[in-house]
Structures are given as C-alpha cells and as structure tokens.
Enzyme design. Structure first.
Site, PDB file in Angstrom:
ATOM      1  CB  CYS A 172      -0.932  -0.233   1.487  1.00 35.53           C
ATOM      2  SG  CYS A 172      -0.234  -0.281   2.956  1.00 35.53           S
TER       3      CYS A 172
ATOM      4  NE  ARG B 195      -3.809   2.679   2.537  1.00 39.13           N
ATOM      5  CZ  ARG B 195      -3.727   3.480   1.252  1.00 39.13           C
ATOM      6  NH1 ARG B 195      -5.379   3.456   0.878  1.00 39.13           N
ATOM      7  NH2 ARG B 195      -2.613   3.657   1.092  1.00 39.13           N
TER       8      ARG B 195
END
Length: 280
Positions: free
Chosen positions: A238, A243
């Site tokens: 990410c 994430r």
C-alpha cells in the site's frame, strides 16, 4: 466462521466479553486514531501506539527482537498468552499488528471480528481505566522475514508470471490520480502510480459494511478474479504496509494462501526510488 482456513484467529464480541477476566488473555487496542483508546477502550486492554511503540526511532524499520520482547513483557504477556487485537476502521491497524506479532513468532493471535465498531454495536461498555500488569520475561523468535518483502526482491521478479503483486490502495492512488491519501502527506512519495503488473484490490473491499470480514467464498472470488491464486507467490503493498497487512491477513489466515508477503516499504519507498519503474 468455520468456512475460513483458520477460523480460530477470529473471535466475536461474546467471546471477548466472556474472557475479560481470563488471565491467559490479553487485549491490545491498535487504532489508526490513537486518541480513541483514551476516550474509552475495552476493559483490560492495553494501547499499542503504532507511531511510538513499534517503530525504530532512527532507521525506517520496526523495533528489533529485543525491543519487541521488552514491549510484550511490559504488558504482562507470556509466550503462552492468547493475544486479541482490535481497533478502529475495520481493524486496519489491528491486522498490521497481527502481521508484526507473527513476524516475531507469537503463536496464539486473534482478531476481534468487527473491532471497536462491533463492541459498540453490541452495547458493551468501555472504560478509561488504564490497566497495569506484572512484568514478564517474554521471549520472541528471530524475525520471520519469510512474511516480509523488500524492494530488491520485487525488482528481481518484475514480469515473472509466478509473482502476483496486489496493490491494496484506493483506485485513485493506484491510477496515479492521487500522490498520497488525503490527510497523510507525510506518507507520500515523489511519484504517483503503481508497481508494474500489480493488480488493484482495495483492502476495504474485504470487509462488510459492519466492519466484519466477508465470507470465504466472497473473498476468494475477489482475489481469484484478478488472478491472485494460491499457486503464486503473492506480495501485498500500500503506502507504508498497514493496509497491505489487512489483505495479507485475509489471504493467509482466512483463505489459507501459503506464500504471501507484505511489502511494508510500499509506495512511500517505491514511488521515491531513483529509476524505479512505475505504471499509471
């Protein structure tokens, strides 16, 4: 939850409520919004401040094995403790912590499915009391870098059909329309776009509206439709790896993929490297 490859890694609100007084269970809250814990948290939970507790203060890296041991010892955790992680925003940072704790070999890790939102929706109480625990002598394992990817490992295999890169950022970040997430300019990069060949499967598409994980069938379809299959070496990324850790959790813990690594250097590194190849 029996449909998942490792259903034991998920617990629900009732399980947590039933184990609040269990000395063999330690709750850890890991939030994107670090102020939430002080506003109120599940009784007995300790606070993991991602920006302070697990960061190397000098190099861009995590705390080392000794630092990890010191942190868990301070929280009264032993090698046999059942650790339950939870947080805000679909357990975004809780799954990041899960990945890091796996890196150092803790065996019994769980996620409160739905995180803070699930606890609140069930009408369960919060407290502002900060618990203290008798210090232990936690012993971590050497870092398992088999679940962590580095930039050179990606450079060497660009174009390899056996490697599947998963960009879990928003479509706008992936396309290059956005250089960084709104409100996160400090985690930006010099260039926008994505690593060549990467497929865009935004991390949040793995969650239902209530913040719990989608079914195994839904998750499997989400990844396999983009060619992310169990026979490949998979690397998620990410902007700083948080994430991407959520998607790593889905692939390894819920779907049972065997070869998945999280590239925590992610776009803040790749997008600033001299002569790094980028697609838009």
């Amino acid at each position: 939850m029996a449909e998942y490859a490792h259903p034991e890694v998920l617990v629900n609100v009732q399980w947590v409520a039933d184990n609040l007084q269990n000395p063999k269970v330690r709750l850890i809250e890991a939030d994107e919004d670090v102020l939430l814990y002080d506003i109120g948290h599940i009784p007995g939970a300790v606070k993991l401040d991602w920006n302070v507790d697990v960061q190397n203060p000098l190099s861009r890296d995590f705390i080392d094995k000794e630092g990890f041991e010191k942190l868990l010892s301070k929280w009264g955790i032993t090698n046999d403790t059942t650790i339950v992680l939870y947080g805000d925003k679909n357990n975004w940072y809780a799954t990041y912590a899960f990945w890091l704790f796996k890196l150092y070999g803790h065996k019994d890790l769980r996620i409160l499915n739905g995180g803070r939102a699930a606890w609140e929706a069930a009408g369960q109480p919060y407290t502002k009391d900060v618990p203290t625990y008798q210090e232990t002598n936690y012993q971590a394992q050497p870092a398992n870098e088999g679940i962590r990817a580095f930039r050179d490992q990606i450079f060497e295999r660009l174009g390899d059909p056996g490697l599947a890169l998963v960009d879990v950022r928003s479509p706008q970040e992936y396309s290059g329309e956005l250089l960084h997430m709104v409100n996160y300019p400090q985690e930006g990069a010099q260039r926008a776009g994505h690593i060549p060949g990467a497929k865009n499967i935004p991390w949040a598409t793995g969650a239902r509206e209530d913040g719990t994980f989608k079914s195994a069938d839904e998750l499997r379809k989400l990844y396999e439709e983009k060619g992310i299959t169990p026979d490949k070496d998979v690397i998620t990324y990410c902007r700083i790896g948080e994430r991407a850790a959520y998607s790593w959790f889905i692939l390894t813990q819920l779907l049972g993929y065997q070869n998945v690594r999280n590239y925590d250097g992610s776009w803040t590194e790749w997008g600033s490297l001299v002569r790094s190849p980028i697609e838009r």
